[in-house]
Design a protein around this motif. Structure first.
Motif, mmCIF file in Angstrom:
data_model
loop_
_atom_site.group_PDB
_atom_site.id
_atom_site.type_symbol
_atom_site.label_atom_id
_atom_site.label_comp_id
_atom_site.label_asym_id
_atom_site.label_seq_id
_atom_site.Cartn_x
_atom_site.Cartn_y
_atom_site.Cartn_z
ATOM 1 N N GLU A 87 1.565 19.936 4.655
ATOM 2 C CA GLU A 87 0.393 19.091 4.851
ATOM 3 C C GLU A 87 0.812 17.821 5.591
ATOM 4 O OE1 GLU A 87 -2.265 18.068 1.788
ATOM 5 O OE2 GLU A 87 -2.183 19.989 0.759
ATOM 6 N N ALA A 88 -0.178 17.015 5.969
ATOM 7 C CA ALA A 88 0.046 15.669 6.526
ATOM 8 C C ALA A 88 1.094 15.687 7.639
ATOM 9 C CB ALA A 88 0.475 14.704 5.414
ATOM 10 N N THR A 89 1.021 16.709 8.486
ATOM 11 C CA THR A 89 2.016 16.876 9.546
ATOM 12 C C THR A 89 1.317 17.160 10.862
ATOM 13 O OG1 THR A 89 3.551 17.808 7.910
ATOM 14 C CG2 THR A 89 4.093 18.139 10.225
ATOM 15 N N LYS A 90 1.618 16.383 11.886
ATOM 16 C CA LYS A 90 1.044 16.599 13.201
ATOM 17 C C LYS A 90 1.796 17.736 13.905
ATOM 18 C CE LYS A 90 -0.241 11.729 13.656
ATOM 19 N NZ LYS A 90 -0.037 10.463 14.409
ATOM 20 N N PRO A 91 1.118 18.441 14.821
ATOM 21 C CA PRO A 91 1.796 19.545 15.505
ATOM 22 C C PRO A 91 3.139 19.163 16.111
ATOM 23 C CG PRO A 91 -0.542 19.644 15.963
ATOM 24 C CD PRO A 91 -0.314 18.371 15.191
ATOM 25 N N GLU A 92 3.244 17.957 16.682
ATOM 26 C CA GLU A 92 4.498 17.545 17.300
ATOM 27 C C GLU A 92 5.584 17.240 16.268
ATOM 28 O OE1 GLU A 92 1.755 13.852 17.332
ATOM 29 O OE2 GLU A 92 1.590 16.032 17.633
ATOM 30 N N GLN A 93 5.220 17.122 14.981
ATOM 31 C CA GLN A 93 6.193 16.878 13.912
ATOM 32 C C GLN A 93 6.619 18.159 13.209
ATOM 33 O OE1 GLN A 93 3.484 14.273 11.692
ATOM 34 N NE2 GLN A 93 4.933 12.577 11.978
ATOM 35 N N MET A 94 5.918 19.246 13.475
ATOM 36 C CA MET A 94 6.069 20.421 12.630
ATOM 37 C C MET A 94 7.459 21.053 12.689
ATOM 38 S SD MET A 94 2.338 22.213 13.010
ATOM 39 C CE MET A 94 0.882 21.430 12.311
ATOM 40 N N LYS A 95 8.045 21.138 13.868
ATOM 41 C CA LYS A 95 9.357 21.765 13.973
ATOM 42 C C LYS A 95 10.388 21.001 13.150
ATOM 43 C CE LYS A 95 12.877 23.285 17.282
ATOM 44 N NZ LYS A 95 13.250 23.387 18.730
ATOM 45 N N GLU A 96 10.421 19.674 13.313
ATOM 46 C CA GLU A 96 11.379 18.850 12.571
ATOM 47 C C GLU A 96 11.127 18.927 11.065
ATOM 48 O OE1 GLU A 96 12.710 14.125 12.173
ATOM 49 O OE2 GLU A 96 11.125 14.722 13.566
ATOM 50 N N THR A 97 9.857 18.880 10.674
ATOM 51 C CA THR A 97 9.525 18.906 9.254
ATOM 52 C C THR A 97 9.882 20.252 8.633
ATOM 53 O OG1 THR A 97 7.730 17.332 9.617
ATOM 54 C CG2 THR A 97 7.680 18.598 7.583
ATOM 55 N N LYS A 98 9.586 21.327 9.320
ATOM 56 C CA LYS A 98 9.917 22.661 8.825
ATOM 57 C C LYS A 98 11.428 22.799 8.637
ATOM 58 C CE LYS A 98 8.977 27.543 9.950
ATOM 59 N NZ LYS A 98 10.325 28.068 10.227
ATOM 60 N N VAL A 99 12.199 22.315 9.596
ATOM 61 C CA VAL A 99 13.656 22.367 9.492
ATOM 62 C C VAL A 99 14.135 21.552 8.293
ATOM 63 C CG1 VAL A 99 15.816 21.651 10.599
ATOM 64 C CG2 VAL A 99 14.071 22.847 11.928
ATOM 65 N N TYR A 100 13.536 20.382 8.092
ATOM 66 C CA TYR A 100 13.911 19.524 6.960
ATOM 67 C C TYR A 100 13.704 20.249 5.631
ATOM 68 C CZ TYR A 100 13.266 15.909 3.380
ATOM 69 O OH TYR A 100 13.325 15.177 2.219
ATOM 70 N N ALA A 122 0.847 -1.201 0.000
ATOM 71 C CA ALA A 122 0.000 0.000 0.000
ATOM 72 C C ALA A 122 0.881 1.249 0.000
ATOM 73 C CB ALA A 122 -0.920 -0.008 1.214
ATOM 74 N N ILE A 123 0.285 2.372 -0.376
ATOM 75 C CA ILE A 123 1.000 3.637 -0.345
ATOM 76 C C ILE A 123 0.375 4.523 0.721
ATOM 77 C CG2 ILE A 123 -0.394 4.762 -2.135
ATOM 78 C CD1 ILE A 123 2.298 5.950 -3.172
ATOM 79 N N GLN A 124 1.197 5.175 1.489
ATOM 80 C CA GLN A 124 0.731 5.960 2.627
ATOM 81 C C GLN A 124 1.229 7.396 2.512
ATOM 82 O OE1 GLN A 124 1.512 4.138 6.422
ATOM 83 N NE2 GLN A 124 1.232 6.027 7.569
ATOM 84 N N THR A 125 0.413 8.328 2.976
ATOM 85 C CA THR A 125 0.802 9.734 3.022
ATOM 86 C C THR A 125 1.417 10.043 4.382
ATOM 87 O OG1 THR A 125 -0.965 10.355 1.492
ATOM 88 C CG2 THR A 125 -0.027 12.104 2.839
ATOM 89 N N VAL A 126 2.584 10.679 4.381
ATOM 90 C CA VAL A 126 3.300 10.994 5.615
ATOM 91 C C VAL A 126 3.855 12.410 5.525
ATOM 92 C CG1 VAL A 126 3.889 8.594 6.142
ATOM 93 C CG2 VAL A 126 5.421 9.956 4.706
ATOM 94 N N THR A 127 4.403 12.879 6.640
ATOM 95 C CA THR A 127 4.987 14.217 6.672
ATOM 96 C C THR A 127 6.252 14.275 5.811
ATOM 97 O OG1 THR A 127 5.677 16.011 8.157
ATOM 98 C CG2 THR A 127 6.442 13.822 8.706
ATOM 99 N N PRO A 128 6.556 15.420 5.197
ATOM 100 C CA PRO A 128 7.757 15.534 4.365
ATOM 101 C C PRO A 128 9.017 15.074 5.095
ATOM 102 C CG PRO A 128 6.385 17.453 4.036
ATOM 103 C CD PRO A 128 5.747 16.655 5.145
ATOM 104 N N GLY A 129 9.831 14.291 4.369
ATOM 105 C CA GLY A 129 11.066 13.769 4.930
ATOM 106 C C GLY A 129 10.953 12.386 5.502
ATOM 107 N N LYS A 130 9.732 11.877 5.663
ATOM 108 C CA LYS A 130 9.526 10.544 6.231
ATOM 109 C C LYS A 130 9.106 9.522 5.176
ATOM 110 C CE LYS A 130 10.435 11.994 10.385
ATOM 111 N NZ LYS A 130 11.732 11.632 11.019
#
Length: 282
Positions: free
Chosen positions: A253-266, A221-229
């Protein structure tokens, strides 16, 4: 290329609280979908907005150093129930009329889904009629409509959107590009071609970009995840975005609040790589 976020990823809440929450997470701009993000005003039907209300909402975001780069309009633009389609068009028109009171210049939307992707020529004709009516309004107010191609929607590929842009010619009809919406189980192994095709066909019309990731799971299957994952070629995406539309706003998109800092930095780190590579070439 500034990294913003979908405001409703924080959930629905009063707009003052929402603006404060976005600011605390370090974002400088948002895509704001009123009825998905705000719960202290009823935006379920057209007619509630006024210049004062729009200005007050925008001012709350500005107090927290956040601008509203895009208004999101999640409505079905070819609903087979004509009464519902008319209501949806009215809601979209209202956002076009008041967009500049929010400080935004773009109202963005996907086109709509059907069970089993059972699309017909009549559905496409209804979508075109909706767009022609919305474009007329957008041209009056100097606003861009950002149409987003998305897998499983009536306009699901870059070629399909290019065809619609050719059929409904207007400089006020643009593109919100999200490669994650174009990557499917069938094409993930040649995703570079999909991304390059999207920019070749649509790059000059891009008015905003979304960022999510796609990952092929062990079960196929294909899954949607936060950028970088996931497995999306973000370096290619950001390189082409920088080439075609430097300083284009990017919305997470597809990013939980607790993931946002890491994803934004990525995403910002990759943006810096793209800029440095460009400077070296020059």
């Amino acid at each position: 290329m500034s990294v913003g976020v979908l405001a409703h990823l924080f959930g629905r809440m009063p707009y003052k609280e929402l603006a404060h929450t976005v600011g605390l997470h370090g974002f400088k701009h948002v895509q704001l979908a009123l009825w998905k993000a705000i719960d202290d005003v009823d935006f379920s039907e057209a007619g509630r907005l006024s210049p004062g209300l729009a200005r007050n909402i925008a001012e709350e975001f500005h107090k927290n150093d956040v601008s509203i780069s895009i208004l999101g309009c999640y409505v079905h633009l070819f609903d087979r129930n004509e009464e519902k389609r008319r209501r949806n068009v009215a809601r979209f028109k209202e956002l076009i009329v008041y967009a500049r009171c929010f400080g935004a210049t773009t109202v963005a939307a996907e086109t709509g889904k059907l069970p089993l992707n059972d699309f017909s020529k009549q559905d496409r004709a209804a979508l075109r009629a909706s767009l022609e009516e919305l474009i007329e309004e957008a041209e009056k107010w100097g606003i861009f409509i950002g149409l987003e191609p998305a897998n499983d929607h009536l306009i699901g590929t870059a070629p399909a959107l290019k065809q619609m842009l050719d059929e409904v010619p207007s400089s006020h009809l643009g593109v919100v590009l999200d490669p994650g919406n174009l990557i499917t189980l069938e094409n993930i192994h040649h995703q570079d071609q999909v991304i390059e095709e999207a920019f070749t066909l649509l790059g000059k019309r891009v008015v905003g970009a979304h960022a999510k990731d796609r990952m092929l799971m062990e079960d196929g299957a294909i899954q949607t995840v936060t950028p970088g994952k996931g497995q999306l070629n973000y370096l290619l995406f950001l390189t082409l975005l920088h080439q075609y539309k430097p300083q284009c706003d990017i919305i997470l998109e597809a990013t939980k609040p607790e993931q946002m800092k890491e994803t934004k930095v990525y995403v910002e780190r990759l943006q810096q790589q793209v800029r440095e590579a460009g400077m070296l070439k020059n």
